[in-house]
Design an enzyme around this catalytic site. Sequence first.
Site, PDB file in Angstrom:
ATOM      1  N   ASP A 422       0.957  -1.173  -0.035  1.00 46.87           N
ATOM      2  CA  ASP A 422       0.068   0.074   0.092  1.00 46.87           C
ATOM      3  C   ASP A 422       0.955   1.180   0.135  1.00 46.87           C
ATOM      4  O   ASP A 422       1.938   1.447   0.768  1.00 46.87           O
ATOM      5  CB  ASP A 422      -0.976  -0.006   1.134  1.00 46.87           C
ATOM      6  CG  ASP A 422      -1.885   1.187   1.257  1.00 46.87           C
ATOM      7  OD1 ASP A 422      -2.704   1.457   0.198  1.00 46.87           O
ATOM      8  OD2 ASP A 422      -1.626   1.807   2.282  1.00 46.87           O
ATOM      9  N   THR A 424       0.461   4.757   0.870  1.00 45.89           N
ATOM     10  CA  THR A 424       0.597   5.701   2.033  1.00 45.89           C
ATOM     11  C   THR A 424       0.767   5.058   3.263  1.00 45.89           C
ATOM     12  O   THR A 424      -0.016   3.740   3.791  1.00 45.89           O
ATOM     13  CB  THR A 424      -0.944   6.139   2.188  1.00 45.89           C
ATOM     14  OG1 THR A 424      -1.251   6.932   1.019  1.00 45.89           O
ATOM     15  CG2 THR A 424      -0.669   7.145   3.464  1.00 45.89           C
ATOM     16  N   ASP A 622      -0.748  -0.809   6.424  1.00 44.00           N
ATOM     17  CA  ASP A 622      -0.691  -0.116   7.933  1.00 44.00           C
ATOM     18  C   ASP A 622      -2.108   0.230   8.361  1.00 44.00           C
ATOM     19  O   ASP A 622      -2.265   0.715   9.436  1.00 44.00           O
ATOM     20  CB  ASP A 622       0.545   1.043   7.977  1.00 44.00           C
ATOM     21  CG  ASP A 622      -0.129   2.374   7.170  1.00 44.00           C
ATOM     22  OD1 ASP A 622      -0.915   2.142   6.354  1.00 44.00           O
ATOM     23  OD2 ASP A 622       0.392   3.437   7.358  1.00 44.00           O
TER      24      ASP A 622
END
Length: 734
Positions: A422, A424, A622
């Site tokens: 991912d 970001t 995250d």
Amino acid sequence: MVEVSEKKSCCHEHPDALRAAEQSHSRPSLTDYVCPMHPEVHQNRPGNCPICGMILELGGTPLEEKVDPELKNMSRRFWVSLSLSLPILLMVMGEMIPPLHLHRLISPAWAIWVQFVLSTPVVLWGGWPFFERGWLSIVRRKLNMFTLISIGIGTAYFYSVIAVLFPQIFPPSFLMGDQVAVYFEAAAIITVLVLLGQVLELKARSRTSSAIKALLGLAPKTARRVRENGREEDAALEGVEPGERLRVRPGEKVPVDGVLLDGFSSVDESMITGEPMPVEKKRGDRVTGGTVNGNGTFIMQAEAVGSDTLLAHIVQMVSDAQRSRAPIQRLADTVSAYFVPAVVLAAFVTFAVWALIGPEPHFTYALLNAVAVLIIACPCALGLATPMSIMVAVGRGASGGVLVKNAEALETMEKVDTVVVDKTGTLTEGKPRLQSVESMSDAFDADRLLQLAGSLERGSEHPLATAIVSGAEEKGVAFFPVSEFQSFPGKGITGKVDGHSVALGNIKLLYEMDIELGDLPAVAANMSISGETAVYVAVDRKPAGLVSVVDPIKGSTQQGIRSLHSAGLRLVMLTGDNQVTAQKIAKELGIDEVIAEVLPHEKVEVVKRLQGEGRVVAMAGDGINDAPALAQAHVGIAMGSGTDVAMESAGITLVKGDLRGIARARLLSRAVMRNIRQNLFFAFIYNSLGIPLAAGLLYPFFGLLLSPIIASAAMSFSSVSVVWNALRLRKLPL
């Protein structure tokens, strides 16, 4: 009462995370004793495993290093047994070494009685734990290595006792000269060698917990408390409460987790991240208990203390993961289930063959070779091959910032060929900041547009919302109350602000609301070329302008990508950003494949698609919206700075939270699996060669037989060698 259950390890890595997991998952208590080979076996008192017979170890988190009572007990039995067995060995060796002439000092008849007297306490007291475990294995129908040891020692000893007390019942085929052959020396020396193997194994096994002991040693014993009146005093660490102010002086360890209130310093955080470079800390930054302060001094506010600290979570997680089972262990379990009965059968066949066609005294040869088969074939090395490597590797990973939740994730990581990341928070800092505001309406200037956008974004938890609100606050913007707030995941938000209907999000949101876009897409495209993320703003269903946000790429990302590519891994980037921005970042970083404009629920579909193509996928993320994809992937990798839901869904957590940690996890996985295969190969080859040799395969060709004493020594040191091979992982460079 012994309880056998499947225990789930839970992941505890961050002081701001995993509180729910800590409450919802059971784990061994401090008084739980667990088998090192079968961690599903646990009980509330010391004892032996009902499956393999091995000594149970204290589970849970060791609060302090204590002397192992079982090691002390086995050591005492070993030294007493050794002192009694040495005279027996000298008597037997004296007949083989003429210069000693020991056989002239005592008659053969008396020598047998002396051996009987000396060997009895060795076998019945020194070897009693083996008989006890062997008997329980038969009663429970869980044959194990102690079944073979007890049968082997017991056969040699009790046969010799009968030969001494009732020699007249033996036929001539048992005679050597004019006496029935006895094997007190074999029974005694085998007992001593097995005890020595147990002592060495217990010492080596205790070293596998060195990672936990080292982590426990990082915590300081006291803290410097700052009172309201400015007075300072030293206090025991156990007495520190959340909210208290603490002073940390140069060179001291940070006592607990908290936030820096005053001062400036650099802190060595290598104990949790594996990174040697100190990290500068200023007011508002978080500090972690156990890390080492540099030259500055600062005052901090305690936030997480005791079992809530990051260090405590790491220790608990390492302890839990060390008790988990790798899938490869099933191979050893399956073999062991059939192995012991097969060895007993092989011993009977060996006895029968030697008794029927062996040379005189053929019953003596039959007995010795059958005992040798039983002793050398003990499957201890086979059972220890996997759990010892896992225990050491999990501890080594923790010291390098790679926290393994369970052994299955560690094993699977070796097979991964595709890493989905991912953007970001994984490739980037995850802390976007406001870059620019472009007004496209005569009715609203840039400041007014930011005021409306910032007011609406205060109701959102999205990282971009945080960046816009923070940027507006820095500019001194006053916010308005918001009503009719609505959120559209993956698209944006809407609401009433200061009498205006405001929509804020990506182009999909405006399309669905049938809002004319005007020149907004062209301006947004220019922003995307510069690597900015454009957020569309519409007021009263008309295009009003754009707010751009940038999320800086982590300084470690480039190095991490190079490491992953050098390991032969393919990188796939997922992002909700538009295609232009995503492609720019991917080209800059060298990402192999980009999937842009992905909605949160679509991430798991991407992972499924890659798995359907036959790829072994690791997913790194995250956020809360990454959790389904982390759970779906073959290996989920959570960033340590992320949410508790992401960490709970992942099998591996990276404390530092960057791509270099993935490369470390891959290296650790490959090293531990190579180590396990070495151990299993050694155990299989050892038994494959040892059993035929002990049965007398070489005798017809070379006249060579394997003494039960030599077989015992080989069996003991094979187990120790497996543990020592596993201990090499402690020095693995990560």
